[in-house]
Enzyme design. Sequence first.
Site, PDB file in Angstrom:
ATOM      1  N   GLY A  48       0.781  -1.235   0.000  1.00 52.97           N
ATOM      2  CA  GLY A  48       0.000   0.000   0.000  1.00 52.97           C
ATOM      3  C   GLY A  48       0.813   1.285   0.000  1.00 52.97           C
ATOM      4  O   GLY A  48       0.413   2.271  -0.607  1.00 52.97           O
ATOM      5  N   GLU A 103       4.115   4.304   5.823  1.00 49.41           N
ATOM      6  CA  GLU A 103       2.882   3.506   5.721  1.00 49.41           C
ATOM      7  C   GLU A 103       1.829   4.304   4.946  1.00 49.41           C
ATOM      8  O   GLU A 103       1.865   5.542   4.926  1.00 49.41           O
ATOM      9  CB  GLU A 103       2.417   3.166   7.162  1.00 49.41           C
ATOM     10  CG  GLU A 103       1.128   2.413   7.292  1.00 49.41           C
ATOM     11  CD  GLU A 103       1.125   1.025   6.684  1.00 49.41           C
ATOM     12  OE1 GLU A 103       1.385   0.922   5.469  1.00 49.41           O
ATOM     13  OE2 GLU A 103       0.811   0.054   7.387  1.00 49.41           O
ATOM     14  N   ASP A 104       0.900   3.587   4.327  1.00 49.63           N
ATOM     15  CA  ASP A 104      -0.148   4.283   3.574  1.00 49.63           C
ATOM     16  C   ASP A 104      -1.182   4.922   4.491  1.00 49.63           C
ATOM     17  O   ASP A 104      -1.484   6.102   4.388  1.00 49.63           O
ATOM     18  CB  ASP A 104      -0.838   3.319   2.585  1.00 49.63           C
ATOM     19  CG  ASP A 104      -1.284   2.002   3.230  1.00 49.63           C
ATOM     20  OD1 ASP A 104      -1.114   1.810   4.452  1.00 49.63           O
ATOM     21  OD2 ASP A 104      -1.816   1.136   2.500  1.00 49.63           O
ATOM     22  N   ASP A 107      -4.966   2.983  10.705  1.00 47.46           N
ATOM     23  CA  ASP A 107      -6.379   2.743  10.975  1.00 47.46           C
ATOM     24  C   ASP A 107      -6.507   2.415  12.469  1.00 47.46           C
ATOM     25  O   ASP A 107      -6.565   3.305  13.302  1.00 47.46           O
ATOM     26  CB  ASP A 107      -6.814   1.599  10.056  1.00 47.46           C
ATOM     27  CG  ASP A 107      -8.300   1.372  10.025  1.00 47.46           C
ATOM     28  OD1 ASP A 107      -9.041   2.279  10.405  1.00 47.46           O
ATOM     29  OD2 ASP A 107      -8.729   0.275   9.622  1.00 47.46           O
ATOM     30  N   LYS A 135      -6.774   7.671  10.092  1.00 45.73           N
ATOM     31  CA  LYS A 135      -8.202   7.574  10.438  1.00 45.73           C
ATOM     32  C   LYS A 135      -8.286   7.450  11.953  1.00 45.73           C
ATOM     33  O   LYS A 135      -8.400   6.342  12.478  1.00 45.73           O
ATOM     34  CB  LYS A 135      -8.759   6.266   9.855  1.00 45.73           C
ATOM     35  CG  LYS A 135      -9.290   6.313   8.462  1.00 45.73           C
ATOM     36  CD  LYS A 135     -10.023   4.994   8.208  1.00 45.73           C
ATOM     37  CE  LYS A 135     -10.094   4.649   6.769  1.00 45.73           C
ATOM     38  NZ  LYS A 135     -10.647   3.292   6.553  1.00 45.73           N
ATOM     39  N   PHE A 156     -13.819   3.860   3.576  1.00 43.56           N
ATOM     40  CA  PHE A 156     -12.851   2.986   2.919  1.00 43.56           C
ATOM     41  C   PHE A 156     -12.352   3.650   1.638  1.00 43.56           C
ATOM     42  O   PHE A 156     -13.124   3.894   0.711  1.00 43.56           O
ATOM     43  CB  PHE A 156     -13.456   1.618   2.630  1.00 43.56           C
ATOM     44  CG  PHE A 156     -12.415   0.629   2.212  1.00 43.56           C
ATOM     45  CD1 PHE A 156     -11.629  -0.017   3.165  1.00 43.56           C
ATOM     46  CD2 PHE A 156     -12.167   0.379   0.863  1.00 43.56           C
ATOM     47  CE1 PHE A 156     -10.626  -0.903   2.790  1.00 43.56           C
ATOM     48  CE2 PHE A 156     -11.162  -0.504   0.477  1.00 43.56           C
ATOM     49  CZ  PHE A 156     -10.402  -1.145   1.442  1.00 43.56           C
ATOM     50  N   ASP A 163      -5.483  -0.301  -2.079  1.00 41.77           N
ATOM     51  CA  ASP A 163      -6.241  -1.207  -2.939  1.00 41.77           C
ATOM     52  C   ASP A 163      -7.568  -1.648  -2.320  1.00 41.77           C
ATOM     53  O   ASP A 163      -7.806  -1.470  -1.130  1.00 41.77           O
ATOM     54  CB  ASP A 163      -5.426  -2.468  -3.213  1.00 41.77           C
ATOM     55  CG  ASP A 163      -5.411  -3.409  -2.003  1.00 41.77           C
ATOM     56  OD1 ASP A 163      -5.217  -2.928  -0.875  1.00 41.77           O
ATOM     57  OD2 ASP A 163      -5.634  -4.618  -2.177  1.00 41.77           O
ATOM     58  N   ARG A 169      -4.757   0.441  -7.109  1.00 38.87           N
ATOM     59  CA  ARG A 169      -3.496   0.977  -6.599  1.00 38.87           C
ATOM     60  C   ARG A 169      -2.922   2.044  -7.529  1.00 38.87           C
ATOM     61  O   ARG A 169      -2.213   2.935  -7.093  1.00 38.87           O
ATOM     62  CB  ARG A 169      -2.458  -0.147  -6.437  1.00 38.87           C
ATOM     63  CG  ARG A 169      -2.795  -1.154  -5.340  1.00 38.87           C
ATOM     64  CD  ARG A 169      -1.557  -1.956  -5.008  1.00 38.87           C
ATOM     65  NE  ARG A 169      -1.846  -3.186  -4.277  1.00 38.87           N
ATOM     66  CZ  ARG A 169      -1.982  -3.263  -2.957  1.00 38.87           C
ATOM     67  NH1 ARG A 169      -1.891  -2.186  -2.223  1.00 38.87           N
ATOM     68  NH2 ARG A 169      -2.224  -4.418  -2.380  1.00 38.87           N
TER      69      ARG A 169
HETATM   70  P1  5GP Z   1      -4.124  -0.925  11.104  1.00 35.71           P
HETATM   71  O1  5GP Z   1      -3.737   0.481  11.406  1.00 35.71           O
HETATM   72  O2  5GP Z   1      -5.585  -1.173  11.368  1.00 35.71           O
HETATM   73  O3  5GP Z   1      -3.276  -1.965  11.760  1.00 35.71           O
HETATM   74  O4  5GP Z   1      -3.943  -1.262   9.596  1.00 35.71           O
HETATM   75  C1  5GP Z   1      -3.669  -0.374   8.594  1.00 35.71           C
HETATM   76  C2  5GP Z   1      -3.780  -1.133   7.289  1.00 35.71           C
HETATM   77  O5  5GP Z   1      -5.172  -1.410   7.024  1.00 35.71           O
HETATM   78  C3  5GP Z   1      -3.326  -0.268   6.151  1.00 35.71           C
HETATM   79  O6  5GP Z   1      -1.961  -0.457   5.884  1.00 35.71           O
HETATM   80  C4  5GP Z   1      -4.205  -0.744   5.011  1.00 35.71           C
HETATM   81  O7  5GP Z   1      -3.623  -1.866   4.396  1.00 35.71           O
HETATM   82  C5  5GP Z   1      -5.484  -1.194   5.671  1.00 35.71           C
HETATM   83  N1  5GP Z   1      -6.525  -0.147   5.587  1.00 35.71           N
HETATM   84  C6  5GP Z   1      -7.076   0.544   6.599  1.00 35.71           C
HETATM   85  N2  5GP Z   1      -7.988   1.424   6.168  1.00 35.71           N
HETATM   86  C7  5GP Z   1      -8.016   1.314   4.821  1.00 35.71           C
HETATM   87  C8  5GP Z   1      -8.756   1.976   3.778  1.00 35.71           C
HETATM   88  O8  5GP Z   1      -9.576   2.871   3.982  1.00 35.71           O
HETATM   89  N3  5GP Z   1      -8.482   1.566   2.497  1.00 35.71           N
HETATM   90  C9  5GP Z   1      -7.587   0.595   2.203  1.00 35.71           C
HETATM   91  N4  5GP Z   1      -7.421   0.293   0.924  1.00 35.71           N
HETATM   92  N5  5GP Z   1      -6.874  -0.061   3.169  1.00 35.71           N
HETATM   93  C10 5GP Z   1      -7.081   0.307   4.458  1.00 35.71           C
END
Ligand code: 5GP
Length: 184
Positions: A48, A103-104, A107, A135, A156, A163, A169
């Site tokens: 990502g 990181e992208d 969350d 987020k 989302f 993706d 992507r």
């Molecule tokens: P967390 O912070 O919950 O551990 O995970 C983050 C990961 O969840 C990100 O790297 C991504 O892969 C995925 N993710 C979380 N929110 C989104 C979203 O809105 N869109 C997409 N495509 N992936 C997301």
Amino acid sequence: MKQTCLLKDCSKILLTEEEIKVRVKELGEQITKDYQGKEPVMVCILKGASVFFVDLLRSINLPVRMEFMAVSSYGNSTDTSGVVRILKDLDHSVYGKDVIIVEDIVDTGLTLSYIKREMLGRGATSLAIAALLDKPERRKKPLEVDYKGFTIPNEFVVGYGLDYQERYRNMRDIGVLKEELYSK
Ligand code: 5GP
């Protein structure tokens, strides 16, 4: 270039290519200032963050090193253990290095909390996090993002590396995916 065949699956565009470009340049300039005299190791969390990663790196006026890591979360999204599995590890040790994890999106914060712990455990001298999107509403673990692109609502999103089932992507903008496409 208007990517109509990808954009038609989005209910709205959240961030345009131009807005992203401006912000990524600002983040690169900030990192350049903060790491004067250093040679940080930039760690891209695949897949990502890949698009953000290359743009960010090219906005930094310092010698940097590139590393790639791929991880996958154990269990489902309600799992609060924060344990992630490393699918592809770094090529070189981060011992004694200044590390910036790229990181992208943050969350719940579980993935990055784990990677951060892991890098510090391996002896990184310093550790910072650069994330294009945040987020905060969904956070389960407190996590400081040192270089944050944008705070976004709990929707989302796809595009600019992000993706849905490996698609979108290559979209240049970031858009909110139409709900009917993933709630089926
Ligand atoms: P967390 O912070 O919950 O551990 O995970 C983050 C990961 O969840 C990100 O790297 C991504 O892969 C995925 N993710 C979380 N929110 C989104 C979203 O809105 N869109 C997409 N495509 N992936 C997301």
